[in-house]
Enzyme design. Structure first.
Site, PDB file in Angstrom:
ATOM      1  N   ARG A  23     -36.128 -39.847 -93.447  1.00  0.00           N
ATOM      2  CA  ARG A  23     -34.711 -39.972 -93.025  1.00  0.00           C
ATOM      3  C   ARG A  23     -34.599 -40.008 -91.501  1.00  0.00           C
ATOM      4  O   ARG A  23     -33.559 -40.359 -90.948  1.00  0.00           O
ATOM      5  CB  ARG A  23     -33.913 -38.778 -93.562  1.00  0.00           C
ATOM      6  CG  ARG A  23     -33.901 -38.642 -95.078  1.00  0.00           C
ATOM      7  CD  ARG A  23     -33.423 -37.250 -95.463  1.00  0.00           C
ATOM      8  NE  ARG A  23     -34.348 -36.249 -94.896  1.00  0.00           N
ATOM      9  CZ  ARG A  23     -34.034 -34.949 -94.823  1.00  0.00           C
ATOM     10  NH1 ARG A  23     -32.864 -34.485 -95.255  1.00  0.00           N
ATOM     11  NH2 ARG A  23     -34.902 -34.094 -94.299  1.00  0.00           N
ATOM     12  N   ARG A  59     -27.559 -37.056 -59.168  1.00  0.00           N
ATOM     13  CA  ARG A  59     -26.738 -35.846 -59.127  1.00  0.00           C
ATOM     14  C   ARG A  59     -27.625 -34.680 -58.679  1.00  0.00           C
ATOM     15  O   ARG A  59     -28.716 -34.517 -59.196  1.00  0.00           O
ATOM     16  CB  ARG A  59     -26.141 -35.524 -60.494  1.00  0.00           C
ATOM     17  CG  ARG A  59     -25.109 -36.548 -60.986  1.00  0.00           C
ATOM     18  CD  ARG A  59     -24.566 -36.136 -62.313  1.00  0.00           C
ATOM     19  NE  ARG A  59     -23.667 -37.112 -62.922  1.00  0.00           N
ATOM     20  CZ  ARG A  59     -22.363 -36.909 -63.100  1.00  0.00           C
ATOM     21  NH1 ARG A  59     -21.812 -35.781 -62.659  1.00  0.00           N
ATOM     22  NH2 ARG A  59     -21.607 -37.815 -63.683  1.00  0.00           N
ATOM     23  N   HIS A  62     -28.646 -29.147 -57.024  1.00  0.00           N
ATOM     24  CA  HIS A  62     -27.696 -28.032 -56.985  1.00  0.00           C
ATOM     25  C   HIS A  62     -28.329 -26.725 -57.430  1.00  0.00           C
ATOM     26  O   HIS A  62     -29.270 -26.697 -58.223  1.00  0.00           O
ATOM     27  CB  HIS A  62     -26.510 -28.325 -57.903  1.00  0.00           C
ATOM     28  CG  HIS A  62     -25.779 -29.571 -57.520  1.00  0.00           C
ATOM     29  ND1 HIS A  62     -25.027 -30.302 -58.403  1.00  0.00           N
ATOM     30  CD2 HIS A  62     -25.690 -30.237 -56.339  1.00  0.00           C
ATOM     31  CE1 HIS A  62     -24.501 -31.347 -57.803  1.00  0.00           C
ATOM     32  NE2 HIS A  62     -24.897 -31.337 -56.536  1.00  0.00           N
ATOM     33  N   LYS A  72     -30.804 -22.871 -66.229  1.00  0.00           N
ATOM     34  CA  LYS A  72     -30.333 -24.077 -66.924  1.00  0.00           C
ATOM     35  C   LYS A  72     -31.448 -24.621 -67.801  1.00  0.00           C
ATOM     36  O   LYS A  72     -32.604 -24.699 -67.372  1.00  0.00           O
ATOM     37  CB  LYS A  72     -29.983 -25.183 -65.917  1.00  0.00           C
ATOM     38  CG  LYS A  72     -28.951 -24.825 -64.900  1.00  0.00           C
ATOM     39  CD  LYS A  72     -28.915 -25.876 -63.795  1.00  0.00           C
ATOM     40  CE  LYS A  72     -28.057 -25.388 -62.649  1.00  0.00           C
ATOM     41  NZ  LYS A  72     -28.167 -26.249 -61.471  1.00  0.00           N
ATOM     42  N   HIS A 119     -31.771 -28.029 -58.873  1.00  0.00           N
ATOM     43  CA  HIS A 119     -31.988 -29.066 -59.900  1.00  0.00           C
ATOM     44  C   HIS A 119     -31.206 -30.316 -59.561  1.00  0.00           C
ATOM     45  O   HIS A 119     -30.063 -30.246 -59.088  1.00  0.00           O
ATOM     46  CB  HIS A 119     -31.545 -28.539 -61.269  1.00  0.00           C
ATOM     47  CG  HIS A 119     -31.546 -29.614 -62.309  1.00  0.00           C
ATOM     48  ND1 HIS A 119     -30.399 -30.190 -62.796  1.00  0.00           N
ATOM     49  CD2 HIS A 119     -32.571 -30.258 -62.925  1.00  0.00           C
ATOM     50  CE1 HIS A 119     -30.717 -31.129 -63.676  1.00  0.00           C
ATOM     51  NE2 HIS A 119     -32.023 -31.189 -63.771  1.00  0.00           N
ATOM     52  N   TYR A 132     -26.646 -29.872 -70.743  1.00  0.00           N
ATOM     53  CA  TYR A 132     -27.027 -28.624 -70.064  1.00  0.00           C
ATOM     54  C   TYR A 132     -26.649 -27.439 -70.936  1.00  0.00           C
ATOM     55  O   TYR A 132     -25.539 -27.398 -71.462  1.00  0.00           O
ATOM     56  CB  TYR A 132     -26.202 -28.450 -68.784  1.00  0.00           C
ATOM     57  CG  TYR A 132     -26.448 -29.407 -67.677  1.00  0.00           C
ATOM     58  CD1 TYR A 132     -25.754 -30.607 -67.603  1.00  0.00           C
ATOM     59  CD2 TYR A 132     -27.357 -29.107 -66.672  1.00  0.00           C
ATOM     60  CE1 TYR A 132     -25.949 -31.485 -66.556  1.00  0.00           C
ATOM     61  CE2 TYR A 132     -27.545 -29.974 -65.617  1.00  0.00           C
ATOM     62  CZ  TYR A 132     -26.845 -31.157 -65.567  1.00  0.00           C
ATOM     63  OH  TYR A 132     -27.033 -32.020 -64.521  1.00  0.00           O
TER      64      TYR A 132
HETATM   65  C1  LIG Z   1     -21.455 -27.924 -63.027  1.00  0.00           C
HETATM   66  C2  LIG Z   1     -20.097 -27.796 -63.656  1.00  0.00           C
HETATM   67  C3  LIG Z   1     -19.039 -28.567 -63.221  1.00  0.00           C
HETATM   68  N1  LIG Z   1     -17.814 -28.418 -63.802  1.00  0.00           N
HETATM   69  C4  LIG Z   1     -16.721 -29.286 -63.345  1.00  0.00           C
HETATM   70  C5  LIG Z   1     -16.454 -29.234 -61.858  1.00  0.00           C
HETATM   71  C6  LIG Z   1     -16.009 -30.640 -61.538  1.00  0.00           C
HETATM   72  O1  LIG Z   1     -14.621 -30.763 -61.770  1.00  0.00           O
HETATM   73  C7  LIG Z   1     -16.736 -31.515 -62.556  1.00  0.00           C
HETATM   74  C8  LIG Z   1     -17.968 -32.159 -61.962  1.00  0.00           C
HETATM   75  O2  LIG Z   1     -18.700 -31.148 -61.303  1.00  0.00           O
HETATM   76  P1  LIG Z   1     -19.868 -31.564 -60.350  1.00  0.00           P
HETATM   77  O3  LIG Z   1     -19.470 -32.732 -59.487  1.00  0.00           O
HETATM   78  O4  LIG Z   1     -20.369 -30.309 -59.666  1.00  0.00           O
HETATM   79  O5  LIG Z   1     -20.985 -32.067 -61.393  1.00  0.00           O
HETATM   80  P2  LIG Z   1     -22.476 -32.488 -61.054  1.00  0.00           P
HETATM   81  O6  LIG Z   1     -22.575 -33.076 -59.690  1.00  0.00           O
HETATM   82  O7  LIG Z   1     -22.955 -33.254 -62.205  1.00  0.00           O
HETATM   83  O8  LIG Z   1     -23.242 -31.078 -60.998  1.00  0.00           O
HETATM   84  C9  LIG Z   1     -24.267 -30.743 -61.922  1.00  0.00           C
HETATM   85  O9  LIG Z   1     -25.363 -31.539 -61.609  1.00  0.00           O
HETATM   86  C10 LIG Z   1     -26.539 -30.902 -61.160  1.00  0.00           C
HETATM   87  C11 LIG Z   1     -27.685 -31.871 -61.280  1.00  0.00           C
HETATM   88  C12 LIG Z   1     -26.824 -29.599 -61.829  1.00  0.00           C
HETATM   89  O10 LIG Z   1     -27.957 -29.212 -62.088  1.00  0.00           O
HETATM   90  C13 LIG Z   1     -25.702 -28.708 -62.096  1.00  0.00           C
HETATM   91  O11 LIG Z   1     -25.755 -28.176 -63.397  1.00  0.00           O
HETATM   92  C14 LIG Z   1     -24.401 -29.245 -61.819  1.00  0.00           C
HETATM   93  O12 LIG Z   1     -24.156 -28.837 -60.496  1.00  0.00           O
HETATM   94  O13 LIG Z   1     -17.111 -30.632 -63.623  1.00  0.00           O
HETATM   95  C15 LIG Z   1     -17.590 -27.509 -64.804  1.00  0.00           C
HETATM   96  O14 LIG Z   1     -16.467 -27.399 -65.307  1.00  0.00           O
HETATM   97  N2  LIG Z   1     -18.629 -26.733 -65.247  1.00  0.00           N
HETATM   98  C16 LIG Z   1     -19.885 -26.849 -64.710  1.00  0.00           C
HETATM   99  O15 LIG Z   1     -20.805 -26.120 -65.136  1.00  0.00           O
END
Ligand SMILES: Cc1cn([C@H]2C[C@H](O)[C@@H](COP(=O)(O)OP(=O)(O)O[C@H]3O[C@H](C)C(=O)[C@H](O)[C@H]3O)O2)c(=O)[nH]c1=O
Length: 176
Positions: A23, A59, A62, A72, A119, A132
């Protein structure tokens, strides 16, 4: 699940070991008891999905500084990424060292990123989704970052990012 150490202490590849039959397949992706038995106790507080329609999207990198450090577990559920972890722990023997793993939906491999390790990823295909599992819960305003091309790390990316946020592109040079 199978746990494999990487060059950076605490950054661990987690191989899902899917059970296949006619499957398709079934794989356990996380289990608190198995992670604890492997010496990497991890109980997720939140699960989030990063959706990336374009290849060449970068991305990161962070992290959340202490005392709000995050652990994470990162995996790709569609597409493919070059996934990078950079050790920012000043007391670590691998401080400033980086390691990378190609993550894709087919292998179900995940990377466990401990506190104090930044990361980031570069998507290698369009329509790439990154899942994540994070602990503790996200704290807005607590996030910090280092730049993908910071000479302090010398990360050997497979390509120059085609898409990166202004925030991620403009982190200052790492000092520590
Ligand atoms: C990280 C995160 C973000 N948000 C909200 C905040 C913003 O409104 C939106 C996008 O957030 P951000 O631009 O920080 O997302 P990424 O740039 O993808 O950040 C992530 O990308 C890198 C590679 C990572 O390892 C982290 O887990 C995380 O920082 O989601 C949330 O509501 N919860 C969360 O855990």
């Amino acid at each position: 699940m199978r746990f494999e150490a990487t060059a950076i202490p605490g950054v661990v590849r987690v191989e899902a070991e899917p059970r296949a039959d006619e499957r398709g397949g079934f794989a356990r992706l996380h289990c608190p008891e198995e992670f604890a038995a492997a010496g990497v106790p991890f109980v997720p507080a939140q699960t989030s999905l990063s959706r990336n329609p374009h290849a060449g999207t970068l991305r990161g990198l962070h992290y959340q500084p202490a005392p709000h450090g995050e652990v994470k577990l990162v995996r790709v559920v569609r597409g493919r990424v070059f996934d990078v972890a950079v050790d920012l722990r000043a007391d670590s023997p691998t401080h400033r060292r980086w390691t990378a793993v190609e993550l894709c939906a087919e292998t179900m491999t995940a990377l466990l990123i401990p506190e104090g390790v930044a990361h980031g990823f570069l998507t290698l295909e369009p329509d790439t989704d990154v899942l994540y599992q994070i602990a503790p819960a996200y704290r807005p305003g607590r996030e910090a970052g280092v730049r993908w091309d910071d000479p302090a790390f010398g990360i050997d990316w497979p390509a120059v990012p085609a898409l990166i946020s202004d925030r991620d592109r403009t982190y200052p040079d790492y000092r520590a």
